[in-house]
Enzyme design. Structure first.
Site, PDB file in Angstrom:
ATOM      1  N   PHE A   1       0.856  -1.320   0.013  1.00  0.00           N
ATOM      2  CA  PHE A   1      -0.070   0.080  -0.001  1.00  0.00           C
ATOM      3  C   PHE A   1       0.952   1.138  -0.120  1.00  0.00           C
ATOM      4  O   PHE A   1       1.730   1.481   0.977  1.00  0.00           O
ATOM      5  CB  PHE A   1      -0.873  -0.107   1.397  1.00  0.00           C
ATOM      6  CG  PHE A   1      -1.680   1.206   1.702  1.00  0.00           C
ATOM      7  CD1 PHE A   1      -3.186   1.392   0.983  1.00  0.00           C
ATOM      8  CD2 PHE A   1      -1.316   2.329   2.361  1.00  0.00           C
ATOM      9  CE1 PHE A   1      -3.906   2.402   1.231  1.00  0.00           C
ATOM     10  CE2 PHE A   1      -2.320   3.270   2.579  1.00  0.00           C
ATOM     11  CZ  PHE A   1      -3.461   3.188   2.309  1.00  0.00           C
TER      12      PHE A   1
ATOM     13  N   GLU B   1       0.293   3.975  10.701  1.00  0.00           N
ATOM     14  CA  GLU B   1      -1.010   4.068  10.685  1.00  0.00           C
ATOM     15  C   GLU B   1      -1.754   5.304  11.513  1.00  0.00           C
ATOM     16  O   GLU B   1      -2.648   5.034  12.037  1.00  0.00           O
ATOM     17  CB  GLU B   1      -1.781   2.812  10.886  1.00  0.00           C
ATOM     18  CG  GLU B   1      -0.970   1.507  10.395  1.00  0.00           C
ATOM     19  CD  GLU B   1      -1.580   1.379   9.037  1.00  0.00           C
ATOM     20  OE1 GLU B   1      -1.882   2.274   8.421  1.00  0.00           O
ATOM     21  OE2 GLU B   1      -0.803   0.408   8.414  1.00  0.00           O
TER      22      GLU B   1
ATOM     23  N   GLU C   1       4.863   9.373   1.963  1.00  0.00           N
ATOM     24  CA  GLU C   1       6.001   9.639   1.081  1.00  0.00           C
ATOM     25  C   GLU C   1       6.925  10.359   1.941  1.00  0.00           C
ATOM     26  O   GLU C   1       6.992  10.692   3.071  1.00  0.00           O
ATOM     27  CB  GLU C   1       5.598  10.953   0.143  1.00  0.00           C
ATOM     28  CG  GLU C   1       4.432  10.275  -0.641  1.00  0.00           C
ATOM     29  CD  GLU C   1       3.912  11.287  -1.885  1.00  0.00           C
ATOM     30  OE1 GLU C   1       3.148  11.024  -2.687  1.00  0.00           O
ATOM     31  OE2 GLU C   1       4.470  12.493  -1.903  1.00  0.00           O
TER      32      GLU C   1
ATOM     33  N   CYS D   1      -9.093   2.893   4.074  1.00  0.00           N
ATOM     34  CA  CYS D   1      -8.378   1.774   4.227  1.00  0.00           C
ATOM     35  C   CYS D   1      -7.531   1.612   5.775  1.00  0.00           C
ATOM     36  O   CYS D   1      -7.446   0.711   6.312  1.00  0.00           O
ATOM     37  CB  CYS D   1      -7.422   1.809   3.149  1.00  0.00           C
ATOM     38  SG  CYS D   1      -8.020   1.869   1.638  1.00  0.00           S
TER      39      CYS D   1
END
Length: 392
Positions: free
Chosen positions: A136, A371, A140, A246
């Site tokens: 995934f 996350e 960046e 997601c």
């Protein structure tokens, strides 16, 4: 080979809240972890290698897309089952759970939720079986907590798109067959793109010298004028809310997974304290060690109840992003604190690979950041209760 004698704590009889299917799914995963993961994981972590042979086993126990419908190759399980699978796998190792989380929540979920029927049929069964492994691409080099600032972009070239940019800190990247990548179009709108290994200009250099998640493969995704067929765009959702949806699923799994790491540290510390003799008696008989153990069990129990309630809300379609953030933040911080206390209880032995605690502690230093960082999740809760965004 050292025997895995782990016993899960259940001080508040939370098993009574689970269905027989939940317990079967959990126990199947626990048995697999005891047989396949714990006997080898210390060696792989020491060597900083990902045990690829575990991928087929993860697929066999249903760890890849367990809540994806059976018609697309998933197990069709509910959200509590998914959480319990993540709990048991992370009891073995956070890095192995990361692989399953990424495959399920960050690759299969967006294809299922946002993809075309053709994309679902093409990719989901192979991802569920482990025939394909995914990653995934959102984070960046210059954009971590602010993914909306991403620079990765794609341009319309008539019969195809051209993708340029870079992603980093990507679990599974070095060996992934497909990547669900988030990039901006020429109007600045974020879209999901399925990128396949072998596309010209797409490379995945591995990240080395990690002190954390050493048994997990981490890398970058580099896009240098990659030609993307137009049918590889996820058609049914765009904007920043698409990748964040997601992440909600992944964060939910982490909230359960962290409990597994905490339980393993607690169980190890309890056994050691009962066996380690100092001043003529087990250290488990001293007040300070009992205080540590009692507080560990209290925090694990609270986290178990939090995760179970969140799972029921997820099953009912009522769980909010802010509720998921609270559980992820609380449970990972809980697990990291228990790892640190358990390490102290073992003294110098706690830093060796003879025990799992130091590995869990190092892994959780990553889990508390990825996350969504510990601080960002706090601000998500703050925004939810005040209506004011402190990070904008």
């Amino acid at each position: 080979m050292k025997q895995d004698v782990f016993q899960a704590p259940d001080y508040y009889r939370i098993d009574d809240l689970l269905t027989e299917e939940h317990k079967l799914v959990r126990d199947t995963t626990r048995t697999w972890v005891k047989k396949e993961v714990t006997p080898i994981i210390e060696s792989y972590a020491q060597k900083a290698l990902f045990p690829k042979q575990l991928l087929s086993g993860l697929a066999t126990i249903g760890a890849f897309g367990p809540y994806i419908p059976e018609s697309y190759g998933g197990a069709g399980l509910d959200q509590i089952s998914y959480g319990l699978i993540m709990q048991e796998i992370e009891r073995g190792d956070s890095g192995i759970r990361s692989t399953a989380s990424v495959q399920s929540s960050l690759v299969m979920y967006p294809i299922f939720a946002y993809g075309s029927e053709e994309q679902k049929q093409k990719y989901l069964p192979k991802l569920a079986s482990g025939g394909l492994i995914g990653c995934f691409g959102l984070t960046e080099p210059n954009h971590g907590s602010n993914p909306g600032g991403m620079e990765t972009n794609f341009k319309d070239k008539g019969d195809h798109y051209v993708l340029n940019g870079a992603k980093m800190w990507i679990s599974n990247a070095p060996f992934a067959d497909v990547a669900v990548v988030w990039a901006k179009n020429e109007e600045g709108r974020i879209h999901g793109i399925i990128v396949e290994r072998g596309m010209e200009g797409f490379t995945t250099p591995e990240t080395h010298n990690k002190w954390s998640l050493r048994a997990s493969a981490t890398g970058e995704l580099i896009f240098d004028n990659v030609k993307i067929p137009k049918e590889h765009i996820l058609p049914h959702k765009s904007g920043l809310g698409a990748p964040l949806g997601c992440l909600d699923s992944a964060r939910y799994g982490i909230a359960w997974g962290a409990i597994g790491a905490a339980m393993d540290c607690y169980d190890t510390a309890l056994r050691y304290a009962q066996e380690r003799i100092q001043f003529g008696k087990p250290i488990a008989g001293t007040q300070l060690q009992q205080k540590k153990l009692a507080e560990m069990l209290t925090e694990i129990t609270k986290a178990q109840l939090l995760a179970w309630r969140l799972g029921t809300l997820k099953n009912e379609g009522k769980a909010t992003s802010a509720q998921i953030s609270m559980a992820k933040r609380n449970n990972v911080a809980m697990a990291l604190q228990i790892a640190r206390e358990a390490r102290q209880m073992l003294g110098a032995m706690g830093i060796t690979g003879d025990f799992s605690i130091m590995r869990h502690m190092m892994n959780l230093e990553s889990v508390i950041t990825y996350e969504g960082t510990h601080d960002i999740h706090l601000l998500i809760t703050g925004m939810d209760i005040t209506g004011i965004a402190a990070f904008k």
